[in-house]
Design an enzyme around this catalytic site. Structure first.
Site, PDB file in Angstrom:
ATOM      1  N   GLU A  95       1.740  -0.249  -4.996  1.00 18.24           N
ATOM      2  CA  GLU A  95       0.782   0.765  -5.460  1.00 18.24           C
ATOM      3  C   GLU A  95       1.575   2.062  -5.645  1.00 18.24           C
ATOM      4  OE1 GLU A  95      -3.160   3.166  -3.852  1.00 18.24           O
ATOM      5  OE2 GLU A  95      -1.488   2.717  -2.525  1.00 18.24           O
TER       6      GLU A  95
ATOM      7  N   ASP B 108       0.838  -1.202   0.000  1.00 21.35           N
ATOM      8  CA  ASP B 108       0.000   0.000   0.000  1.00 21.35           C
ATOM      9  C   ASP B 108       0.878   1.259   0.000  1.00 21.35           C
ATOM     10  OD1 ASP B 108      -2.776   1.086   0.380  1.00 21.35           O
ATOM     11  OD2 ASP B 108      -1.878   1.929   2.191  1.00 21.35           O
TER      12      ASP B 108
HETATM   13  C1  NOJ Z   1      -4.378   3.092  -0.796  1.00 24.38           C
HETATM   14  C2  NOJ Z   1      -5.513   2.153  -0.581  1.00 24.38           C
HETATM   15  O1  NOJ Z   1      -5.783   1.474  -1.771  1.00 24.38           O
HETATM   16  C3  NOJ Z   1      -6.652   3.013  -0.095  1.00 24.38           C
HETATM   17  O2  NOJ Z   1      -7.858   2.297  -0.079  1.00 24.38           O
HETATM   18  C4  NOJ Z   1      -6.302   3.562   1.253  1.00 24.38           C
HETATM   19  O3  NOJ Z   1      -7.324   4.434   1.685  1.00 24.38           O
HETATM   20  C5  NOJ Z   1      -4.993   4.338   1.211  1.00 24.38           C
HETATM   21  N1  NOJ Z   1      -3.991   3.646   0.456  1.00 24.38           N
HETATM   22  C6  NOJ Z   1      -4.450   4.552   2.590  1.00 24.38           C
HETATM   23  O4  NOJ Z   1      -3.971   3.354   3.119  1.00 24.38           O
END
Ligand code: NOJ
Length: 525
Positions: free
Chosen positions: A271, A210
């Protein structure tokens, strides 16, 4: 048990794989509380095998007060009771593997929950303490420190700083309930290694990292440019945004890679919301992450030139790593809706599914896109995403793309749960979109995905990592996979165009021998 064998080709299973993102809250509920859970996923493994996916990405199911639906982790090595327990997780992994499906899990290294014991200790400890050093506690600006330490805003709206009782401020790039961890701190690094090993030892096949472009913060925490202040939601960050993509983040990814390398056959995908291809490519260097999520296709309109540009950028950004392709996830509007909604949105979504699945590299599907689900226009009272409150009710947030999946029957909750409530309301109009309604219908979205995944897995035309573009009429494109020779043509021009030569393998809508209709794509060999 730690795996110590040498890597073999099977260890590279993720190259070319189709991953299926399970938004755990919304996939299937086993205990009637209206929230999806691990046993629910296990009960639907037969469906996932039939669909033909290779691997799952499970969104966070760890112990959490759910301020951001699990992306606020209070214990990264425990299952939240809402979703089950470790025994349920072990059963899920074992059964998924028995179905030939790999399991990858989310890790959230940028921040913890405010309920994490570390943060509770930090609040109780004085400024300058070891406990506070795991986070970003700073004195404020202004005569009595009443102004935040810098001008950073949270991705969810409002300032990125909240004041603790004793007057210091702490940093949170997301909600105040998600304090950012300090990656210069050795305990923080060691804890992530412990978490990765914990899940690898339980048999997981990999991780989704993440906010992989987060974590490292620049020395002195300089102000952000004024034009970035207050922009909310998921979007690529430019190089001059000091909150993200700082050089030291690559040390974190090298650390993750080292652990993964101890477990041959495991992988990590990050990500990565950064604007430039060159900056992106740095995350997938040979000693960093195996894969990077790019969001070029998410950002592209249904327009052949825009999609082609997105594909070219993704290929450049991937560098030597396999590119990844995403049309939707739990943070963005579903693509049926983005492409215009209704029949038009569905028709375009079908066309783009074949584009996505024709591309070399790794495809990520978001649960429900194989059913053609659109966003749901939820009433204000139902909204739960912190974005809604934090943005002062200007951003409705992501709930519309997170409504539970419809499985069977003619009315909500469509066998998602045995209870009578679901955590977000399900629309009665989804009666025609259930798995049951689509499974035997050869023209359904589900059947299109099943055929496409089967062909992708079994047909020799899909081999080869490179693609070449053909000349095509305005509003259209055609590319060819160099190795196997698959041709994919897309028509976004609004009028029929001549069909490229070749034998038709699959099309997103009926095509004649000579014409490719508008809003349609086709696979040819
Ligand atoms: C990216 C995640 O995909 C999202 O859902 C989340 O709110 C943020 N990161 C914070 O962790």
């Amino acid at each position: 048990m730690r795996r110590t064998t040498e890597p073999d080709p099977a260890a590279l299973w993720w190259q070319g794989a189709v991953f299926y993102q399970v938004y755990v809250r919304s996939f299937a509920d086993s205990d009637g509380d209206g929230v999806g859970d691990l046993e629910g996923i296990r009960s639907r493994l037969g469906y996932l095998e039939l669909l033909g996916v290779d691997a799952l990405w499970l969104t966070p199911f760890f112990r959490s007060p759910m301020a951001d639906h699990g992306y606020d982790v209070a214990d990264p090595r425990a299952v939240d009771p809402l979703f089950g327990d470790l025994a349920a997780f072990d059963r899920l992994v074992a059964d998924a593997h028995a179905h030939g499906i790999k399991v990858t899990v989310d890790v959230v290294p940028n921040h913890s929950s405010d309920q994490h014991p570390w943060f509770q200790e930090a609040l109780a400890a004085p400024p300058g303490s070891r406990e506070r050093a795991r986070y970003f506690f700073r004195d404020g600006r202004g005569p009595d420190g009443a102004q935040p330490p810098n001008n950073w805003t949270s991705v969810f709206g409002g300032p990125a700083w909240t004041r603790a009782r004793d007057g210091q401020w702490y940093l949170h790039l997301f909600t105040p309930r998600q304090p950012d961890l300090n990656w210069d701190n050795s305990e923080v690094r060691a804890d992530l290694v412990g978490t990765l090993r914990f899940w690898l030892d339980r048999g997981v096949d990999g991780f989704r990292i993440d906010v992989a472009h987060g974590m490292a913060k620049p020395a002195g925490l300089p102000d952000m440019p004024a034009y970035l202040i207050g922009i909310t939601g998921a979007q690529a960050h430019p190089a001059e945004d000091p909150r993200f993509d700082n050089e030291d983040v690559h040390e974190v990814h090298r650390l993750i890679r080292k652990v993964a390398d101890e477990y041959p056959g495991s992988m990590a995908v990050g990500e990565i919301w950064v604007e430039s291809d060159e900056r992106f490519a740095r995350y997938v260097r040979p000693d960093e992450l195996h894969l990077g999520f790019n969001f070029n296709l998410v950002a592209a309109d249904f327009d052949a030139d825009a999609v082609r540009r997105a594909i070219d950028h993704s290929l450049t950004a991937a560098g030597q790593s396999p590119p990844t392709w995403t049309l939707s996830n739990h943070d963005v509007s579903r693509h049926v809706t983005r492409y215009g909604g209704g029949d038009l949105g569905v028709r375009r979504a079908r066309a783009m599914a074949l584009v996505q699945l024709a591309l070399p590299g790794v495809a990520y599907l978001y649960n429900g896109e194989e059913l053609g689900l659109p966003d749901v226009a939820l009433p204000d009272w139902a909204l739960q995403d912190p974005l809604w409150e934090r943005s002062g009710h200007t951003d409705r947030g992501r709930d519309g793309a997170r409504v539970p999946l419809p499985w069977e029957g003619s009315e909500p909750p469509f066998a998602f749960t045995e209870g009578d409530k679901t955590w977000l309301p399900m629309p009665p109009e989804w009666a025609g979109l259930t798995v049951e309604a689509q499974l035997e219908d050869p023209d359904s979205m589900l059947s299109l995905y099943r055929q496409a995944l089967e062909l992708r897995k079994t047909h020799a035309a899909f081999s080869g990592g490179e693609l070449e573009w053909y000349g095509a009429p305005p509003g259209c494109f055609a590319f060819r996979r160099k190795g196997g020779g698959l041709i994919c043509a897309l028509n976004t021009s609004g009028a029929p165009v001549p069909l490229p030569p070749g034998e038709i393998l699959l099309s997103s809508a009926p095509v004649s021998d000579t014409e490719l209709p508008p809003e349609t794509s086709v696979w040819l060999v």
